[in-house]
Design an enzyme around this catalytic site. Structure first.
Site, PDB file in Angstrom:
ATOM      1  N   HIS A 113       0.820  -1.350   0.207  1.00 40.52           N
ATOM      2  CA  HIS A 113       0.030   0.065  -0.075  1.00 40.52           C
ATOM      3  C   HIS A 113       0.966   1.211   0.016  1.00 40.52           C
ATOM      4  O   HIS A 113       0.530   2.335  -0.263  1.00 40.52           O
ATOM      5  CB  HIS A 113      -1.128  -0.199   1.118  1.00 40.52           C
ATOM      6  CG  HIS A 113      -0.338   0.157   2.701  1.00 40.52           C
ATOM      7  ND1 HIS A 113      -0.362  -0.707   3.431  1.00 40.52           N
ATOM      8  CD2 HIS A 113      -0.048   1.598   3.228  1.00 40.52           C
ATOM      9  CE1 HIS A 113       0.268  -0.018   4.537  1.00 40.52           C
ATOM     10  NE2 HIS A 113       0.505   1.223   4.436  1.00 40.52           N
ATOM     11  N   ASP A 126       0.341  -7.569   1.504  1.00 43.68           N
ATOM     12  CA  ASP A 126       0.912  -6.285   1.535  1.00 43.68           C
ATOM     13  C   ASP A 126       2.167  -6.083   1.999  1.00 43.68           C
ATOM     14  O   ASP A 126       2.565  -5.438   2.569  1.00 43.68           O
ATOM     15  CB  ASP A 126      -0.019  -5.423   2.813  1.00 43.68           C
ATOM     16  CG  ASP A 126       0.167  -3.958   2.925  1.00 43.68           C
ATOM     17  OD1 ASP A 126       0.543  -3.471   1.988  1.00 43.68           O
ATOM     18  OD2 ASP A 126      -0.549  -3.513   3.602  1.00 43.68           O
ATOM     19  N   SER A 183       4.524   2.916   7.807  1.00 43.95           N
ATOM     20  CA  SER A 183       4.177   1.659   7.165  1.00 43.95           C
ATOM     21  C   SER A 183       5.360   1.403   6.057  1.00 43.95           C
ATOM     22  O   SER A 183       6.029   2.239   5.601  1.00 43.95           O
ATOM     23  CB  SER A 183       3.118   1.879   5.946  1.00 43.95           C
ATOM     24  OG  SER A 183       1.943   1.686   6.656  1.00 43.95           O
TER      25      SER A 183
END
Length: 363
Positions: free
Chosen positions: A100, A131, A215
């Site tokens: 992402h 992911d 992230s």
């Protein structure tokens, strides 16, 4: 559980400076806690008093040594108008991050915490089902940039001290600290705002603050080893979806290496290591409009469900010992299982309950 989770979203670059200023003014920076007897509060005397500063100093020195060892391996990734983090994977300049974070971009600007000059990079492959993604620098890593050391998921234990490194709110090279709060969590990521919708098993839960921009960064133990890739943070529905402090999740290093090794070697993921039932389905409701199972809408040719005799229209209500009420609960149940594992699947056909012994396939 997915209703309580939000993806650690990639930040829009024009908002980085403003949001960062608000965060700093709001007191969101985290100081290291005291350690040893001095942390307990009561006054100490004699030998204990003399030892307390040494113990606190030892822990501080240990933190600083880990940061010095790992920070040259942690990068900021600019993907179009968004921003996230990544970890240098090898001497060839491969960098592992979240799918992402890269989104639909094919080229990136990469900044290392120990350098000011951005570096160019390109996408090797993205694997949204877990992911994870791998990008590669255009050229070998410059001096001072080195691959991270990756730990062993089997040695991760609740209570271990960990540091989270990345670029929260665009603040490159930031470090927060906490502990491993739990292991073996299965969580689901939404699709809103660029999320992949992945359901990920065996995640590491941590109290180290995980904020937007973290992230794809590094969750690190005190041996200077990466034990996970921070990916999700919990939200508190009672605060309108605001962050729930001290509840974050990282993809375990075992899965990171499984995916990244294949992408580096083959350019794609060939063996996911994740179980599949071989169907597509949707959540169904009972007469009281409550989720009551997953209706099979399609059975994949040669898949696990077809081999076990399941059909379109069957309603799955249990996998192994796990009750199935929604498509998310089905994905979470499968995320904790392995390909070739045999499991009993309970379903309803024509109003009658049935059970099939299924040998799971691979996603």
């Amino acid at each position: 559980m997915d209703a309580l989770l939000s993806r650690v979203r990639a930040l829009s670059l024009p908002l980085v400076a403003g949001v960062g200023a608000v965060a700093l003014l709001g007191g969101c920076t985290t100081a290291l806690p005291p350690a040893g007897p001095a942390a307990a509060g009561p006054r100490v005397t004699g030998t204990a008093r003399a030892q307390a500063p040494r113990q606190a100093g030892d822990l501080q020195s240990e933190y600083q040594a880990v940061i010095k060892a790992v920070l040259p391996s942690v990068v900021t990734i600019e993907a179009g108008e968004s921003l996230g983090s990544g970890v240098v994977y090898d001497d060839e300049g491969h960098i592992v991050t979240n799918a992402h974070v890269v989104g639909s971009a094919r080229s990136f600007r990469v900044t290392v915490a120990t350098r000011e000059q951005p570096l160019a990079a390109r996408l090797i492959s993205s694997y949204p089902d877990q992911d994870l993604a791998v990008i590669k620098l255009d050229g070998p890593p410059p001096e001072g940039v080195r691959p991270a050391r990756f730990g062993n998921s089997a040695k991760v234990e609740v209570g271990q001290i960990v540091l989270a490194m990345g670029s929260p709110l665009g603040l490159t090279g930031s470090v927060t600290q906490g502990i491993v709060s739990a292991i073996g969590r299965t969580v689901s990521e939404g699709r809103a705002g660029g999320g992949t919708g992945a359901t990920i098993g065996n995640m590491v839960q941590t109290s180290a603050p995980i904020n937007p921009g973290n992230s794809g960064g590094a969750l690190v133990n005190l041996n200077s080893e990466v034990i996970g890739i921070p990916t999700l943070a919990a939200v508190d529905p009672e605060t309108g979806g605001g962050a729930a402090p001290g509840i974050g999740f990282a993809i375990p290093v075992s899965m990171v290496r499984t995916v990244a090794d294949q992408i580096v070697r083959f350019g794609s993921v060939r063996d996911s290591g994740r179980a599949a039932l071989g169907i597509s389905g949707r959540t169904v409701l009972d007469d009281a409009y409550r989720p009551a199972g997953v209706a099979v809408e399609r059975v994949l040719e040669g898949g696990a469900a077809q081999e076990a005799g399941m059909r379109v229209g069957d309603i799955i209500t249990r996998v192994g010992d796990t009750e199935i009420t929604t498509i998310t609960s089905l994905l979470e149940a499968l995320a904790s299982l392995k390909p070739e594992q045999k499991v009993d699947v309970r379903y309803v056909r024509g109003g009658r309950a049935r059970t099939a012994r299924v040998t799971l396939g691979e996603m």
